[in-house]
Motif scaffolding. Structure first.
Motif, PDB file in Angstrom:
ATOM      1  N   ASP A   1       0.825  -1.203   0.000  1.00 48.05           N
ATOM      2  CA  ASP A   1       0.000   0.000   0.000  1.00 48.05           C
ATOM      3  C   ASP A   1       0.860   1.255   0.000  1.00 48.05           C
ATOM      4  N   VAL A   2       0.285   2.344  -0.478  1.00 40.73           N
ATOM      5  CA  VAL A   2       0.928   3.655  -0.472  1.00 40.73           C
ATOM      6  C   VAL A   2       0.339   4.468   0.683  1.00 40.73           C
ATOM      7  N   LEU A   3       1.200   5.142   1.438  1.00 38.54           N
ATOM      8  CA  LEU A   3       0.766   5.947   2.581  1.00 38.54           C
ATOM      9  C   LEU A   3       0.877   7.424   2.247  1.00 38.54           C
ATOM     10  N   GLU A   4      -0.195   8.177   2.546  1.00 34.74           N
ATOM     11  CA  GLU A   4      -0.143   9.637   2.427  1.00 34.74           C
ATOM     12  C   GLU A   4      -0.406  10.260   3.791  1.00 34.74           C
ATOM     13  N   LEU A   5       0.507  11.104   4.240  1.00 35.30           N
ATOM     14  CA  LEU A   5       0.406  11.788   5.530  1.00 35.30           C
ATOM     15  C   LEU A   5      -0.054  13.221   5.300  1.00 35.30           C
TER      16      LEU A   5
ATOM     17  N   LEU B   1      -4.447   2.977  -1.318  1.00 34.30           N
ATOM     18  CA  LEU B   1      -3.931   4.199  -0.711  1.00 34.30           C
ATOM     19  C   LEU B   1      -4.413   4.279   0.731  1.00 34.30           C
ATOM     20  N   VAL B   2      -3.491   4.495   1.647  1.00 31.99           N
ATOM     21  CA  VAL B   2      -3.805   4.691   3.062  1.00 31.99           C
ATOM     22  C   VAL B   2      -3.567   6.160   3.375  1.00 31.99           C
ATOM     23  N   CYS B   3      -4.622   6.877   3.746  1.00 34.90           N
ATOM     24  CA  CYS B   3      -4.544   8.331   3.937  1.00 34.90           C
ATOM     25  C   CYS B   3      -4.759   8.696   5.400  1.00 34.90           C
ATOM     26  N   VAL B   4      -3.880   9.549   5.905  1.00 30.70           N
ATOM     27  CA  VAL B   4      -3.914   9.980   7.301  1.00 30.70           C
ATOM     28  C   VAL B   4      -4.088  11.492   7.365  1.00 30.70           C
ATOM     29  N   ASP B   5      -5.000  11.933   8.210  1.00 30.04           N
ATOM     30  CA  ASP B   5      -5.135  13.363   8.481  1.00 30.04           C
ATOM     31  C   ASP B   5      -5.788  13.531   9.843  1.00 30.04           C
ATOM     32  N   VAL B   6      -5.406  14.558  10.563  1.00 36.12           N
ATOM     33  CA  VAL B   6      -6.002  14.817  11.866  1.00 36.12           C
ATOM     34  C   VAL B   6      -7.412  15.383  11.738  1.00 36.12           C
TER      35      VAL B   6
ATOM     36  N   VAL C   1      -0.414  11.495  13.349  1.00 35.59           N
ATOM     37  CA  VAL C   1       0.411  10.517  12.637  1.00 35.59           C
ATOM     38  C   VAL C   1       0.938   9.448  13.568  1.00 35.59           C
ATOM     39  N   HIS C   2       1.421   9.841  14.748  1.00 36.67           N
ATOM     40  CA  HIS C   2       2.057   8.863  15.633  1.00 36.67           C
ATOM     41  C   HIS C   2       1.046   7.945  16.315  1.00 36.67           C
ATOM     42  N   ASP C   3      -0.250   8.271  16.232  1.00 37.90           N
ATOM     43  CA  ASP C   3      -1.270   7.445  16.881  1.00 37.90           C
ATOM     44  C   ASP C   3      -1.920   6.427  15.954  1.00 37.90           C
ATOM     45  N   VAL C   4      -1.882   6.630  14.656  1.00 36.99           N
ATOM     46  CA  VAL C   4      -2.697   5.814  13.749  1.00 36.99           C
ATOM     47  C   VAL C   4      -1.907   4.793  12.935  1.00 36.99           C
ATOM     48  N   LEU C   5      -0.586   4.801  13.071  1.00 35.44           N
ATOM     49  CA  LEU C   5       0.241   3.833  12.360  1.00 35.44           C
ATOM     50  C   LEU C   5       0.721   2.766  13.316  1.00 35.44           C
ATOM     51  N   GLY C   6       0.582   1.507  12.918  1.00 28.40           N
ATOM     52  CA  GLY C   6       0.901   0.408  13.804  1.00 28.40           C
ATOM     53  C   GLY C   6       2.373   0.039  13.801  1.00 28.40           C
ATOM     54  N   ASP C   7       2.848  -0.508  14.914  1.00 25.86           N
ATOM     55  CA  ASP C   7       4.223  -0.987  14.997  1.00 25.86           C
ATOM     56  C   ASP C   7       4.457  -2.058  13.933  1.00 25.86           C
ATOM     57  N   GLY C   8       5.571  -1.969  13.235  1.00 24.55           N
ATOM     58  CA  GLY C   8       5.903  -2.952  12.218  1.00 24.55           C
ATOM     59  C   GLY C   8       5.193  -2.766  10.892  1.00 24.55           C
TER      60      GLY C   8
ATOM     61  N   ILE D   1       8.252   8.449   8.595  1.00 26.07           N
ATOM     62  CA  ILE D   1       8.991   7.883   7.464  1.00 26.07           C
ATOM     63  C   ILE D   1      10.088   6.954   7.971  1.00 26.07           C
ATOM     64  N   ASP D   2      10.802   7.369   9.010  1.00 29.55           N
ATOM     65  CA  ASP D   2      11.850   6.517   9.568  1.00 29.55           C
ATOM     66  C   ASP D   2      11.271   5.214  10.113  1.00 29.55           C
ATOM     67  N   GLY D   3      10.099   5.297  10.725  1.00 24.12           N
ATOM     68  CA  GLY D   3       9.507   4.117  11.334  1.00 24.12           C
ATOM     69  C   GLY D   3       8.729   3.217  10.400  1.00 24.12           C
ATOM     70  N   HIS D   4       8.308   3.752   9.235  1.00 19.10           N
ATOM     71  CA  HIS D   4       7.347   3.008   8.416  1.00 19.10           C
ATOM     72  C   HIS D   4       7.685   2.907   6.928  1.00 19.10           C
ATOM     73  N   LEU D   5       8.817   3.442   6.506  1.00 18.79           N
ATOM     74  CA  LEU D   5       9.229   3.268   5.109  1.00 18.79           C
ATOM     75  C   LEU D   5       9.975   1.950   4.981  1.00 18.79           C
TER      76      LEU D   5
END
Length: 210
Positions: free
Chosen positions: A42-46, A65-70, A96-103, A149-153
């Motif tokens: 999937d592609v992520l858009e922040l 597409l996975v889309c994130v917005d507050v 952003v830091h709340d909605v993306l899962g570890d790994g 990006i560091d955690g999820h790319l």
């Protein structure tokens, strides 16, 4: 409600969102060009706004597409616009830091954070404050995106970040990513913004997204 053409896509939005900027089609098109050579996933858009940049990137690719917005207004319009574009989209409303899962990792991340320093927000009265306020130094939301990006790319993946015109914020991202496995590379300059490419080497040892 307003509607416009964004690179051939019909995009709906209202005055609670930042009106799509024509120049930002360059980010969507660059991302779309990269997709063919990137790993599956999937592609992520922040900070997606109405979703137009991510939708332009993935349209016709078969990628989700996975889309994130507050802002829930943003994710509402993103779902609506994705339906019209024939794109499979999943939205997540929250920081952003709340909605993306570890790994959870992605081969392509598109980041469109607010970057106007708070003291300068008043200079853009036609723009919703939530959509442009980048904190005291203009870098608060950019820091969130750099961390995401560091955690999820994923390995072999690419991120494209939209920043203020010139090099100041791009140089700041280089500093933010120093000491990580991320590599900041090509910059593309426009009158109203700069696009920065960020790569992750293929030998990165993160986990794949389920």
């Amino acid at each position: 409600m307003s509607a416009g053409n964004f690179g051939g896509l019909a995009i709906a939005y209202d005055d609670r969102l930042l009106a799509p900027r024509d120049w930002t089609q360059a980010q969507g098109r660059w991302a779309g060009e990269l997709l063919a050579d990137l790993p599956p996933g999937d592609v992520l858009e922040l900070y997606c706004g109405a979703g137009q940049i991510g939708l332009l990137a993935v349209a016709g690719s078969g990628r989700r597409l996975v889309c994130v917005d507050v802002n829930p207004v943003a994710t509402h319009y993103t779902r609506r616009n994705a339906e019209g574009a024939g794109v499979d989209v999943k939205t997540r409303t929250g920081s952003v830091h709340d909605v993306l899962g570890d790994g959870e990792v992605f081969p392509l991340i598109i980041a469109d954070p607010p970057w106007v320093p708070r003291a300068q927000v008043h200079a853009f009265p036609e723009d919703p404050r939530l959509a442009i306020d980048g904190g005291e130094d203009g870098l608060a939301r950019i820091r969130e995106c750099a961390a995401a990006i560091d955690g999820h790319l994923g390995p072999g993946g690419v991120a494209l970040a939209q920043l203020a015109p010139g090099d100041e914020q791009a140089d700041a991202v280089v500093d933010m990513t120093r000491g990580t496995s991320l590599v900041c590379g090509e910059r593309r300059y426009f009158e109203r913004g700069t696009l920065l490419r960020i790569d992750r080497p293929v030998d990165w040892g993160g986990q794949a997204s389920p």
